[in-house]
Design a protein around this motif. Sequence first.
Motif, PDB file in Angstrom:
ATOM      1  N   THR A 491       0.844  -1.186   0.000  1.00  0.00           N
ATOM      2  CA  THR A 491       0.000   0.000   0.000  1.00  0.00           C
ATOM      3  C   THR A 491       0.885   1.245   0.000  1.00  0.00           C
ATOM      4  N   MET A 492       0.570   2.144  -0.938  1.00  0.00           N
ATOM      5  CA  MET A 492       1.398   3.334  -1.106  1.00  0.00           C
ATOM      6  C   MET A 492       0.507   4.557  -1.238  1.00  0.00           C
ATOM      7  N   ALA A 493       0.860   5.612  -0.534  1.00  0.00           N
ATOM      8  CA  ALA A 493       0.156   6.885  -0.708  1.00  0.00           C
ATOM      9  C   ALA A 493       1.084   7.805  -1.484  1.00  0.00           C
ATOM     10  N   THR A 506       3.627   0.356   2.757  1.00  0.00           N
ATOM     11  CA  THR A 506       3.299  -0.685   3.741  1.00  0.00           C
ATOM     12  C   THR A 506       3.243  -2.020   3.026  1.00  0.00           C
ATOM     13  N   THR A 569      -1.691  -1.310  -3.982  1.00  0.00           N
ATOM     14  CA  THR A 569      -2.730  -0.274  -3.934  1.00  0.00           C
ATOM     15  C   THR A 569      -2.043   1.080  -3.805  1.00  0.00           C
ATOM     16  N   ILE A 571      -2.736   5.006  -3.282  1.00  0.00           N
ATOM     17  CA  ILE A 571      -3.751   5.999  -2.917  1.00  0.00           C
ATOM     18  C   ILE A 571      -3.230   7.380  -3.272  1.00  0.00           C
TER      19      ILE A 571
ATOM     20  N   THR B 491      -8.430   0.087   1.930  1.00  0.00           N
ATOM     21  CA  THR B 491      -7.261   0.931   2.145  1.00  0.00           C
ATOM     22  C   THR B 491      -7.726   2.354   2.428  1.00  0.00           C
ATOM     23  N   ILE B 571      -3.244   4.089   6.270  1.00  0.00           N
ATOM     24  CA  ILE B 571      -1.959   4.770   6.084  1.00  0.00           C
ATOM     25  C   ILE B 571      -2.041   6.147   6.734  1.00  0.00           C
ATOM     26  N   VAL B 573      -0.975   9.814   7.035  1.00  0.00           N
ATOM     27  CA  VAL B 573      -0.235  10.773   6.178  1.00  0.00           C
ATOM     28  C   VAL B 573      -0.222  12.140   6.846  1.00  0.00           C
TER      29      VAL B 573
END
Lengths: 573, 573
Positions: A491-493, A506, A569, A571, B491, B571, B573
């Motif tokens: 999981t990446m923002a 994550t 994923t 975001i 997510t 997540i 942020v």
Amino acid sequence: MSRADNANPDLFPDTPFATNPPPELPEGGLRVVALGGIGEVGRNMTVFEHAGRLLVVDCGVLFPEDSQPGVDLILPDFRAIESRLEDIEALVLTHGHEDHIGAVPFLLKLRPDLPVIGSRFTLALVAAKCKEHRQTPTLIEVTEGRRTSHGPFECEFFAVNHSIPDALAVAIRTAAGLVLHTGDIKLDQLPLDGRLTDLAGFHRLGDEGVDLFLVDSTNAEVPGIVAPEREIGPVLERVIAGATQRVIVACFASHVHRVQQVLDVAEANGRKVVFVGRSMVRNMGIAADLGLLRLPENLLVDLDEALSLPDDRVVFVSTGSQGEPLSALSRMAQGEHKQIRIRSGDTVVLASSLIPGNETAVFAVVNGLIRLGANVVHQGNAKVHVSGHAPAGELLFLYNAVRPTNVMPVHGEWRHLRANAELAISTGVAEDRVVIAEDGVVVDLVDGTARIAGRVEVGHVYVDGLSVGDVGESTLSDRLILGEGGFIAITMAVDSSTGRAVAPPTLSGRGFSDDPKALDAVVPLVEMELSRTEAEGITDTHRIAQAVRRVVGRWVAETYRRRPMIVPTVIPV
Amino acid sequence: MSRADNANPDLFPDTPFATNPPPELPEGGLRVVALGGIGEVGRNMTVFEHAGRLLVVDCGVLFPEDSQPGVDLILPDFRAIESRLEDIEALVLTHGHEDHIGAVPFLLKLRPDLPVIGSRFTLALVAAKCKEHRQTPTLIEVTEGRRTSHGPFECEFFAVNHSIPDALAVAIRTAAGLVLHTGDIKLDQLPLDGRLTDLAGFHRLGDEGVDLFLVDSTNAEVPGIVAPEREIGPVLERVIAGATQRVIVACFASHVHRVQQVLDVAEANGRKVVFVGRSMVRNMGIAADLGLLRLPENLLVDLDEALSLPDDRVVFVSTGSQGEPLSALSRMAQGEHKQIRIRSGDTVVLASSLIPGNETAVFAVVNGLIRLGANVVHQGNAKVHVSGHAPAGELLFLYNAVRPTNVMPVHGEWRHLRANAELAISTGVAEDRVVIAEDGVVVDLVDGTARIAGRVEVGHVYVDGLSVGDVGESTLSDRLILGEGGFIAITMAVDSSTGRAVAPPTLSGRGFSDDPKALDAVVPLVEMELSRTEAEGITDTHRIAQAVRRVVGRWVAETYRRRPMIVPTVIPV
């Protein structure tokens, strides 16, 4: 030498390759198509079409294989008749097994007023099933010897012997000819209820001329004949009379005659009986109400009373003979049943077949029981089961009585269908008049000749929990991948304008490894990849996800030689 | 009546309940503990301890069941000997089957200089296996009649007949007494290679006095004796002589005598032979080099040449008899093999057993082949297989020759062990001298009496891809859940100081539904829950995740009555 060595290689070469949709049915012809039950064992459903009208025989379910994980049931594929529901004159049920009636509520959902024709016991089981679905179907009771009329279809019913009471074969007369469908059948010549398969009736039909004969193939590979059901009684007598402690007998919940023999032996040995398992309690109640099960007064006790009786004064009659993991018997075998603890010296009888595919589960139960000290009696070491399907020797009797012009083997996998076809030929049926079809293959009977006319699409329709059809091949394929290798989620923002990661990625795996550090080494690789996509000005979340998927997939293949599902994923924030 | 009806209920009640670690082995005693292979069929490994030293017999692998998805192999559990590796005098291998030698490289990794004792063919297979692991083990070749000495253990080897050449039984003499371990054994009285099981040798040991007899239990439930292997030849002759097209014979890649009979028949019928499958090619090469397989000149061709020959001039000898999904035979049955297309009239012979648990896979292959028009010959319709394990009738010969004081059934599930124990007792072995153990149960032979002394922990050690042991019960449990119901990932990116969602939650399911809108209805519920956690001032990502998991889990249970894994990721942020 056996049958297989003499097989004619030139038979039926084209069936698997029929892919064209069928042409319009010629006037005066009869069309037959199975929406389930041919090429597999289960979900029997055959549709007959004549003069623009339809008649359906049976509507059962199939139980899933390992390659269909998480599925509860598989239904016949109704698509071929969905646009023609109003053309259906009736649904005829040959007997009350799940693979013949289990899908009835799902068909009734589409066509609630469809007349359902069957014998008394069959309809009682259907009514109980429909009640659970809050349906009140139109039930029309028939018995052997009765004739009914449904539009252009004239039906006549014949007594047949099987592993459930009150089974019927059905003859269907139309202007196209006379069809006989055996349903599930065997020829026990000493049936417990004295109700013989009506071989004389079949012979009379044969004299009249049977144009198409649909025949149960389940045991066509098995030589000889089935021993009479009544031979099981004396075996049960020896086992139960010799038991000094508890006796638990597991069998199918619809096998009334098997249960009757257990009751008779229990009574003769001064033991009370308790039914264990919801379907056993329900079905035996129905059978007793209809007079099909003789239930001596004061024989039956409830579980609490059974547990308070001395060990040598009770027989438990239970479901779970197929090793179903949640059944009472499975829990007993694992020492996890809340009320019934297996003790050294208890006797457990599996008075049932071992359905192919259930071997591992059944033997796990057997081993668990033996480990706890039980004496386990099963068809591998005592004659406590006989099949409900005619083997080769009995099928020959049928062919010789009916002397059909055309034959279509039903109810079976390819190996059964082909063995059955060869039996038909051996009795004199012309080779080119034996039609091996499979689900969806359209067989037309025109001018007395049955031929494959094409194919309609028949897929697997899965019931999973409350919904039907939304679990399909794509979901099952994902389940198989997840079941084999689990998944790794990343999981990446990222900043949606720059593509820059705004938080560390994550990573987590489930079903991948017990080692909490298993994925540590790939985190820097993901971070490097994110720097690269940012440097290249990539902001599209899909492209970023794909890039990360590639990196993680390659790493896991090289490091672990495994193939978990990789689920990135991204975001945008 | 059969055996099961006469079973003595008072035997062996305590075995499953032995949980205590064993006390120290009394001086002069012999300790026996299986780290695999008792209570299961596979990963045979038995450790003998005497005078502070260890001797290991066999070191095999077990193939996983459905409840162990994604696993390649299961190893014996080495933990009980891990701290005592230097105490091991030698590893004795009874024969070259995978369930007896498959884990050798994994043991050698822990103790590379461990002497490995075995017959010529066994060691050739071990050498080939170790080469793949880049190991060069210390191999000590023995033959029947030979005696070897390993610390306090004196070994003597005996010829035994099995489904692979060059199998041995081993007698182990220590100050504690004489032990005889059959390995896998049968008593074919007309063996193809003339190498009889050495019953006279066993009788001589019996005269000397066998204190503990470890006996193959695999077929103890099966009555009678096994037909001679050589009876298969004439059946193959009839099948192959009668075939007008291609013949494909599938069998185990180590069954040299079975393959020999195929070669002989092919030669007699003017057909060339091609080996298909990596292990078949490798093992038959080894067998031919050692003179165990007679390979007539010019009989063997490669696949390209085989494909260019007329159909009636070739026999394919292939692996894949167990329905292994990636095998050549499976691909042929699905019409997906690149080079070999099954045509109507081809003959396929499954000259092999049907290993329990493989039924569905094997019958899928059979049905696929029949559907394509092949004539399939298998043990269900022709005598093309005989077992390699002694059934009850042959085991009685063994007990009567050896006349052991104590007996320990090995190699089998509980049902097999108990059946074998009852056979021992029927020949006069005292009931309390028959010890049914299972993996990890410690049996001590002290003053001529074998007794259960306790238990060491023996778990399943899984090989998945390149690593050993990191896939454990927790990972398998996750895989089973994922395989049944897939997962739903949620997510969420939240402001780490306020707990406010900074982007809409992303929901996606895999293995859950084919319907792309399946999860739409739960999105508002997730958003509501995020508003609630924000309103309550919750910023802890774990607490937010738990709250969302509950909401989605409840929704999916009520809406679908399914249990996918719910995987929330928050997540900050």
